[in-house]
Design an enzyme around this catalytic site. Structure first.
Site, mmCIF file in Angstrom:
data_model
loop_
_atom_site.group_PDB
_atom_site.id
_atom_site.type_symbol
_atom_site.label_atom_id
_atom_site.label_comp_id
_atom_site.label_asym_id
_atom_site.label_seq_id
_atom_site.Cartn_x
_atom_site.Cartn_y
_atom_site.Cartn_z
ATOM 1 N N GLU A 158 0.784 -1.225 0.000
ATOM 2 C CA GLU A 158 0.000 0.000 0.000
ATOM 3 C C GLU A 158 0.825 1.289 0.000
ATOM 4 O OE1 GLU A 158 -3.164 0.076 -0.343
ATOM 5 O OE2 GLU A 158 -3.553 -2.066 -0.154
ATOM 6 N N SER A 162 -51.199 -30.119 38.305
ATOM 7 C CA SER A 162 -50.997 -30.468 39.719
ATOM 8 C C SER A 162 -49.690 -29.929 40.285
ATOM 9 C CB SER A 162 -51.045 -31.984 39.882
ATOM 10 O OG SER A 162 -52.344 -32.465 39.635
#
Length: 855
Positions: A104, A490
């Site tokens: 770069e 229950s």
């Protein structure tokens, strides 16, 4: 000689045409220079005034995913659209830096932020070509300026702003700071932002583990992140690695020719590497995501938060396996179901083509999708999503009682399970006995028709240790543990019994298990019945709970009053508005989430305190700074009703009109328990906060009685299957609803309280005799076997304010010193007088016609 004064003067010589042209050129050039300077000044003023402050880059917050961990630090989930793991420049290997510099900006550490030759070349190309996208010679500094502040538009104005920003950045930031921003911001394709995320995704490595060829490959990506990365286009990526990166590194002297040649010789080997999930808890992860968004806003998934949950990975894995196996076992009991989807396969369609049809069809609960390619002669060939084929023989479908050839046809979409048998290790390590390798078999299977949830938390503080919201999160992200409201049947009875004990009843109280008729407001008759249709007559409440007698629960509720019971039960953490204002709540008709039911049972297990379930322990930001630390309210066993450690139950302590403590002095019939040791002071928290004390919900003596009774449910009642755990501290209650639509088991043991629900999302019946003890309890047992491994048994010592008495089978007090011993119970001291004068309740007259089931 004198000139003639009358002669005309000589004319001046006229400037040449070239000199006139040169003069105008100079004038025009000067004018243009002035105009250019003015224009440049105007442009500079216009652009520079809008430039952002580059100092903000020092405190820039990169988008980073949110991390969710189990309590031991294992990764549960990553949330966020981008993969990014910011790194410091000092942690980047020198060779990796050189790879990016060579590609770069080789002079990055030398120039002032702008490559003037590159800029001139870009301007010339813009003027002389029609191509608006030309190589601009942008430095790393300019790229950072563009990435953080500018758009990708190609124009003179944007380029000028980029250059100005680059100069400002060079004046305000160090080269290393700029380079670090570049390495962390750049896009590398496949949602990977930053070089660390790219290294992990493409190679599954940390930066320090990368080889030279891999570094070069990564450095080549940012120019063409989507079309030139080593996964989407390995050939182009290889060319860029060899020609543009390695060759340039060699040219600049970063690497030797030999190193360059060795790196070029390596084949491209990048492949997707998702960060491994170490603890599978997708429903919990989604709960965390929703909670974090609610607390910190919608951008919470990009701010790099690290969230540690309360989830125990071992328990969570046990819960996942228990639910998966429990639902599979349930489903196999009800037989094979013909595949619901069949593909029309071409006559010459091969495995690879057929496998593409499985794209988007996710595995669920270990069941892999498969398409039948051939069926017949007792076997079937199926293709999996990866293109591999499996032959299913009769052994693979033994649970159906039929062979695959009879069950499947070509094109059917079915499911198979991979079963791996571990290798057999020789008993004598020194012997020559061969070791059998692991074997893999395949089982024909199907997605279960039922669903299940499991919630397990610590009753003393409410910390959620395991949570399963369904069979498969991939199949449905609907969290049934927190979002589904189902009737507990229950398993709700313990709350009714606890309310009655507060009113003066006790485990030895006698209530008839006999038919009863209630006249409803609209003139209808309600005749509740027991699940077995039988009546057992007068019985002690302990036996009524152990045998889950519906009529006893209804009579008990009718005696204490519905309004009172609803207010009392709300102390367990239930919303009173969710409790129906009628006697049906005795049969478990409220619609409650499994998490709510688990919290309610925690009150029994922790000595009577209401705790709130919680699952986020702490939150830290990207820098590791503590943002949040949970300070849960904790139960204090042995504390008085005012919550102070070491205090016995306070006399006549009233909450919402309910007396939660003894109202009279003890009256010993046989013997009183030894005084309890004072509760220890809560340990100080590491963060300096004072420990939060939980609110007392019920009398600790009532909690003791209920725990004792629910332990009996396991010893000799509907939960006897849990005796296989061989623990005396295990207790709980089964639950079933009308037509077996819901099956429950909620209970406790050791340091955990756990609820399991099994049902169907469409509320259809689970099938004949699919009670809680058959459908839900096995899941509970499988989980608790792992979760309680090595955990000491929890005691259940009677608290102060209780008296040990002996009663007859009919619930009558036995005189002191009477022979025979009787049945031992612990009762509240103030209940003794009632017991001494208690008379049997009268059984209401009822019609002789058969009662009907309404629950």
């Amino acid at each position: 000689m004198r000139a003639d004064p009358a002669s005309p003067p000589r004319p001046r010589p006229r400037p040449s045409r070239f000199r006139r042209l040169l003069r105008w050129v100079l004038i025009l050039g000067l004018a243009l220079a002035v105009l250019g300077a003015v224009a440049a000044g105007i442009l500079y003023t216009a652009v520079a005034s809008k430039l952002p402050d580059v100092e903000t880059l020092r405190d820039i917050e990169m988008q980073e995913p949110m991390y969710v961990y189990a309590r031991d630090g294992k990764l549960i989930a990553l949330f966020g659209e981008t993969r990014r793991y910011p790194v410091k420049i000092d942690d980047v290997p020198e060779r990796l830096k050189q790879a990016f510099l060579a590609t770069e900006d080789a002079r990055f550490y030398e120039h002032g932020g702008i490559d003037y030759r590159g800029v001139a070349r870009a301007l010339w190309l813009l003027l002389t070509t029609d191509d608006r996208r030309v190589p601009g010679g942008s430095t790393i500094t300019q790229q950072v300026a563009r990435q953080f502040f500018l758009s990708s538009e190609y124009s003179f104005t944007r380029k000028f702003a980029e250059m100005l920003l680059a100069r400002k950045m060079e004046q305000n930031l160090t080269k290393d700071e700029i380079f670090e921003l570049y390495l962390n911001k750049s896009f590398f394709g496949n949602r990977a932002y930053g070089v660390a995320a790219a290294a992990e995704f493409y190679y599954g490595k940390q930066l320090a583990e990368l080889d030279l060829d891999e570094m070069a490959s990564l450095a080549a990506i940012p120019k063409f992140p989507s079309s030139g990365n080593p996964i989407s286009n390995p050939e182009r990526a290889r060319e860029r690695r060899d020609v543009y990166v390695l060759a340039r590194m060699q040219e600049l002297g970063f690497i030797t020719p030999a190193e360059s040649a060795a790196a070029r010789a390596v084949e491209m080997h990048a492949s997707p590497h998702e960060r491994p999930i170490e603890a599978y808890a997708p429903y919990v992860a989604e709960m965390v995501r929703l909670e974090m968004v609610a607390r910190y806003g919608g951008d919470v998934l990009t701010r790099g938060y690290h969230v540690t949950t309360t989830i125990d990975p071992t328990m969570q894995a046990a819960a996942e396996l228990a639910v998966r196996n429990g639902l599979t076992t349930y489903d196999h009991r009800h037989g094979w179901v013909k595949p619901a989807e069949t593909f029309e396969l071409a006559a010459d369609e091969d495995a690879a083509t057929a496998a593409r049809r499985l794209r988007g069809i996710a595995p669920q609960g270990g069941l892999l999708p498969a398409i039948v390619l051939r069926s017949g002669n007792g076997t079937a060939d199926v293709v999996l999503a990866d293109g591999s084929t499996v032959t299913l023989d009769a052994a693979s479908s033994r649970w159906t009682g039929r062979n695959p050839g009879a069950l499947l046809t070509r094109g059917d979409l079915t499911r198979v399970r991979r079963i791996e048998t571990p290798a057999k290790v020789a008993a004598d390590a020194d012997a020559d006995t061969p070791v059998a390798p692991p074997t893999v078999t395949w089982q024909l299977d199907q997605l279960p028709r039922g669903q299940a949830t499991l919630v397990s938390l610590e009753p003393d503080n409410g910390a959620v240790r395991a949570l399963i919201g369904g069979f498969s999160f991939a199949g449905s992200n609907f969290n049934r543990a927190t979002q589904s409201r189902r009737q507990p049947g229950s398993s709700f009875k313990p709350f009714i019994f606890a309310a009655a004990f507060e009113k003066g009843f006790n485990p030895a109280s006698i209530v008839p298990d006999a038919p009863v008729l209630f006249r409803m407001r609209r003139g209808q008759d309600w005749r509740p019945q027991n699940s077995d249709g039988r009546f057992m007559g007068p019985m002690r409440l302990r036996e009524a709970l152990v045998q889950s007698r519906n009529l006893v629960a209804v009579r008990l509720l009718d005696t204490i009053g519905v309004d009172y019971a609803r207010r009392y039960i709300s102390h367990f953490g239930f919303d009173e508005s969710q409790l129906p204002p009628n006697l049906s709540i005795a049969l478990g008709t409220p619609s409650l989430t499994p998490l709510d039911v688990t919290r309610g049972y925690a009150v029994f297990a922790n000595g009577g305190f209401k705790v709130n379930p919680w699952f986020i322990d702490e939150v830290r930001d990207r820098e590791g700074t503590l943002v949040f630390k949970e300070n849960p309210a904790r139960a204090c066993r042995g504390c008085g009703n005012d919550g102070r450690p070491g205090q016995p139950a306070a006399p006549s302590h009233v909450i919402d009109g309910f007396d939660l403590g003894p109202a009279s002095a003890q009256r010993t019939v046989t013997e009183a328990p030894e005084p309890a040791e004072p509760a220890p002071e809560p340990e100080p928290r590491a963060d300096g906060q004072a420990p939060a004390m939980a609110e007392r919900a019920i009398d600790e003596r009532v909690a003791y009685q209920m725990v004792s009774m629910m332990r009996d449910v396991v010893r000799r009642g509907t939960g006897t299957a849990a005796r296989v755990l061989e623990r005396e501290d295990v207790g709980g209650k089964t639950g079933s609803t009308n037509d077996h639509r819901d099956a429950w088991f909620s209970g406790f043991g050791g340091n955990l309280v756990t609820s399991v629900w099994v049902g169907r999302d469409d509320n259809r019946s689970l099938g004949y005799r699919e009670y809680g003890g058959r459908a839900a309890l096995p899941i509970w047992i499988d989980f608790m076997r792992v979760a309680l491994n090595g955990v000491p048994e929890a005691p259940n010592d009677p608290p102060e304010g209780m008296v040990r008495v002996a009663v007859t089978a009919s619930g009558r007090l036995m005189p002191v010193g009477a022979e025979g011993g009787g049945i031992v119970e612990y009762v509240k001291a103030e209940d003794l007088e009632r017991m001494a004068s208690e008379v049997d309740l009268q059984i209401d007259d009822v019609p002789t016609e058969e009662a009907f089931d309404i629950f």
